[in-house]
Scaffold this active site. Sequence first.
Site, PDB file in Angstrom:
ATOM      1  N   GLU A 170       0.787  -1.238   0.000  1.00 45.30           N
ATOM      2  CA  GLU A 170       0.000   0.000   0.000  1.00 45.30           C
ATOM      3  C   GLU A 170       0.819   1.287   0.000  1.00 45.30           C
ATOM      4  O   GLU A 170       0.805   2.054   0.986  1.00 45.30           O
ATOM      5  CB  GLU A 170      -0.980  -0.023   1.179  1.00 45.30           C
ATOM      6  CG  GLU A 170      -1.895  -1.240   1.139  1.00 45.30           C
ATOM      7  CD  GLU A 170      -3.018  -1.221   2.160  1.00 45.30           C
ATOM      8  OE1 GLU A 170      -2.965  -0.405   3.096  1.00 45.30           O
ATOM      9  OE2 GLU A 170      -3.967  -2.002   2.000  1.00 45.30           O
ATOM     10  N   TYR A 297     -11.255  -2.917   0.787  1.00 48.45           N
ATOM     11  CA  TYR A 297     -12.198  -3.138   1.883  1.00 48.45           C
ATOM     12  C   TYR A 297     -13.534  -2.437   1.675  1.00 48.45           C
ATOM     13  O   TYR A 297     -14.563  -2.887   2.159  1.00 48.45           O
ATOM     14  CB  TYR A 297     -11.609  -2.608   3.203  1.00 48.45           C
ATOM     15  CG  TYR A 297     -10.403  -3.364   3.660  1.00 48.45           C
ATOM     16  CD1 TYR A 297     -10.528  -4.400   4.575  1.00 48.45           C
ATOM     17  CD2 TYR A 297      -9.138  -3.063   3.167  1.00 48.45           C
ATOM     18  CE1 TYR A 297      -9.423  -5.120   4.991  1.00 48.45           C
ATOM     19  CE2 TYR A 297      -8.029  -3.780   3.585  1.00 48.45           C
ATOM     20  CZ  TYR A 297      -8.171  -4.798   4.488  1.00 48.45           C
ATOM     21  OH  TYR A 297      -7.083  -5.522   4.896  1.00 48.45           O
ATOM     22  N   GLU A 355      -5.721  -8.435   0.060  1.00 52.58           N
ATOM     23  CA  GLU A 355      -6.381  -8.128   1.335  1.00 52.58           C
ATOM     24  C   GLU A 355      -7.845  -7.849   1.070  1.00 52.58           C
ATOM     25  O   GLU A 355      -8.190  -7.078   0.163  1.00 52.58           O
ATOM     26  CB  GLU A 355      -5.785  -6.903   2.039  1.00 52.58           C
ATOM     27  CG  GLU A 355      -4.463  -7.144   2.700  1.00 52.58           C
ATOM     28  CD  GLU A 355      -3.951  -5.916   3.464  1.00 52.58           C
ATOM     29  OE1 GLU A 355      -4.773  -5.149   4.031  1.00 52.58           O
ATOM     30  OE2 GLU A 355      -2.730  -5.733   3.487  1.00 52.58           O
ATOM     31  N   TRP A 401      -7.695 -10.655   4.952  1.00 56.82           N
ATOM     32  CA  TRP A 401      -7.123  -9.911   6.066  1.00 56.82           C
ATOM     33  C   TRP A 401      -8.065 -10.069   7.246  1.00 56.82           C
ATOM     34  O   TRP A 401      -9.163  -9.563   7.185  1.00 56.82           O
ATOM     35  CB  TRP A 401      -6.953  -8.414   5.734  1.00 56.82           C
ATOM     36  CG  TRP A 401      -6.247  -7.728   6.867  1.00 56.82           C
ATOM     37  CD1 TRP A 401      -6.820  -7.161   7.963  1.00 56.82           C
ATOM     38  CD2 TRP A 401      -4.824  -7.601   7.026  1.00 56.82           C
ATOM     39  NE1 TRP A 401      -5.839  -6.695   8.805  1.00 56.82           N
ATOM     40  CE2 TRP A 401      -4.617  -6.957   8.259  1.00 56.82           C
ATOM     41  CE3 TRP A 401      -3.712  -7.986   6.269  1.00 56.82           C
ATOM     42  CZ2 TRP A 401      -3.335  -6.672   8.744  1.00 56.82           C
ATOM     43  CZ3 TRP A 401      -2.458  -7.698   6.749  1.00 56.82           C
ATOM     44  CH2 TRP A 401      -2.274  -7.042   7.976  1.00 56.82           C
TER      45      TRP A 401
HETATM   46  C1  GBH Z   1      -4.854  -2.373   5.228  1.00 56.28           C
HETATM   47  O1  GBH Z   1      -4.930  -1.037   4.830  1.00 56.28           O
HETATM   48  C2  GBH Z   1      -3.490  -2.592   5.790  1.00 56.28           C
HETATM   49  O2  GBH Z   1      -2.639  -3.172   4.819  1.00 56.28           O
HETATM   50  C3  GBH Z   1      -3.482  -3.434   7.032  1.00 56.28           C
HETATM   51  O3  GBH Z   1      -2.251  -3.303   7.659  1.00 56.28           O
HETATM   52  C4  GBH Z   1      -4.627  -3.050   7.918  1.00 56.28           C
HETATM   53  O4  GBH Z   1      -4.611  -3.735   9.130  1.00 56.28           O
HETATM   54  C5  GBH Z   1      -5.898  -3.336   7.184  1.00 56.28           C
HETATM   55  O5  GBH Z   1      -5.949  -2.590   6.014  1.00 56.28           O
HETATM   56  C6  GBH Z   1      -7.155  -2.997   7.971  1.00 56.28           C
HETATM   57  O6  GBH Z   1      -7.234  -1.627   8.205  1.00 56.28           O
HETATM   58  O7  GBH Z   1     -10.895   7.305   5.705  1.00 56.28           O
HETATM   59  O8  GBH Z   1     -10.717   6.458   7.949  1.00 56.28           O
HETATM   60  O9  GBH Z   1     -12.362   5.552   6.457  1.00 56.28           O
HETATM   61  C7  GBH Z   1      -6.154  -0.661   4.271  1.00 56.28           C
HETATM   62  C8  GBH Z   1      -6.079   0.759   3.728  1.00 56.28           C
HETATM   63  C9  GBH Z   1      -6.762   2.970   4.085  1.00 56.28           C
HETATM   64  C10 GBH Z   1      -8.397   1.241   3.917  1.00 56.28           C
HETATM   65  C11 GBH Z   1      -7.766   3.893   4.725  1.00 56.28           C
HETATM   66  C12 GBH Z   1      -9.416   2.172   4.484  1.00 56.28           C
HETATM   67  C13 GBH Z   1     -10.139   4.428   4.764  1.00 56.28           C
HETATM   68  C14 GBH Z   1      -9.857   4.982   6.091  1.00 56.28           C
HETATM   69  N1  GBH Z   1      -7.073   1.595   4.342  1.00 56.28           N
HETATM   70  N2  GBH Z   1      -9.100   3.558   4.258  1.00 56.28           N
HETATM   71  S1  GBH Z   1     -11.054   6.148   6.577  1.00 56.28           S
END
Ligand code: GBH
Length: 445
Positions: A170, A297, A355, A401
């Site tokens: 990422e 996600y 993931e 994940w």
């Molecule tokens: C992943 O990132 C990571 O690789 C992993 O380490 C982590 O544990 C996992 O997701 C679960 O979080 O604007 O506050 O709604 C995911 C990347 C970036 C996805 C921020 C969700 C929205 C955050 N994330 N995004 S928010």
Amino acid sequence: MANGFSFRRSDFADDFLFGVATSAYQIEGASFGGAGPSHWDTFAATPGNTKNAEDGAVACDHYHRYETDLDLIAGANLDTYRFSTSWARVMPDGRTVNPEGLDFYDRLTDAMLERGIKPMLTLHHWDMPAALADEGGWRNRAITDHFATFAGHVIDRIGDRMFASGTFNEPWCIGWLSHFLGQHAPGLRDIRATARAMHHVLVAHGKAVDVLRAAGQDNVGIYLNFEPAEPANGDDGDAEAALTYHAIYNEWFLGALFKKRYPRRALAGLEPHLPEGWRDDMELIARPIDWLGINNYTRKLVARAADAPWPSLEEVPGPLPKTDMGWEISPESFAWLLSWIAESHTGDLPLIVSENGMANPDTLADGRVDDAARIAYLQAHIDAMKGVIEEGVPIKGYTVWSLLDNYEWALGYGKRFGIVHVDYDTLERTPKASWHALRDALARR
Ligand code: GBH
């Protein structure tokens, strides 16, 4: 809600891989085995950066319990394990190798092979040696050579047994989330730092790909995260904002890796801050790779925020059901995303969903965790993925994940993503209903 999956393994090609994903800092326990401080340790030590100032010092103690954890992977009939190597464990001060650190990944690799699990490597999932962060981290181009050196040490030791080797997890989070939104280490809110980090992480990727090729690796890739963006309302301002969000979030890294260019809408704000001569790096960044990992996600609703600095947009809550992270559940967006990536950038390149999963409160009662909501989430996304595969998109694997409840970065230990529950007092593991359901689905042919 479901207590089992309706899919079975034979719904997918014989060589399709199911697995789970984790990352070093989130599970291993950063204080063990001679690891040096990473910039996540120092970030977490500053009050206000993480929930209750929680850090990864012990995490799930996977460093000592990895055999139990690999038994849980094999026990669920999973084919592959996506894990990451901690840079600060392998090179505690960023320059010297810690043999104990490499020994750990060597043992871990052999323990996977003994159980018939295919190792899928992520070289870097966010834990940079604090010493290198102190020298400017991703803002300083020197980091790209440090990273290539680290990649070489890891590959020389375990590369011969990797099924697949990925460089970064990422890059958007390394760049934008950490330097513009300030949510992850180093916690900056600085457009110049952001532009440099967004570029240097790609240069480091290109240099590492060269190192991996020279070491004979033939299954090399990178893991990108994506969030489809929709305009919050029907007006032109929001539509523009969603396109800009899409350019920064979804197109920046794909564009560089597969088209040797950055998207125009993102360059509008970032170009003035990119390091001089950045165009000369595009050839290196776009070295051919063998697969792309896709992390997804949720989707985002985006609105124009005229008064905010560039990119002058904001995320607004959407109407769909949400996970414990507050993220909307949208398998439809996931399906759109998978098709869009293949059609717009990657063509016939093999894709791996590296993931996908959900946070859920998941309380332990009578030795059981009934996470029916997670089973429903995974089933819906697996169905969506299957539809896209049937349209001809070459998706070759899917890793959930995560294996374990773990350290959810700035949110600490409060958010549970695992198919296995972790009691943070005893560190005891308890497979959740989703683990049992996965085991059964993957045994069905
Ligand atoms: C992943 O990132 C990571 O690789 C992993 O380490 C982590 O544990 C996992 O997701 C679960 O979080 O604007 O506050 O709604 C995911 C990347 C970036 C996805 C921020 C969700 C929205 C955050 N994330 N995004 S928010």
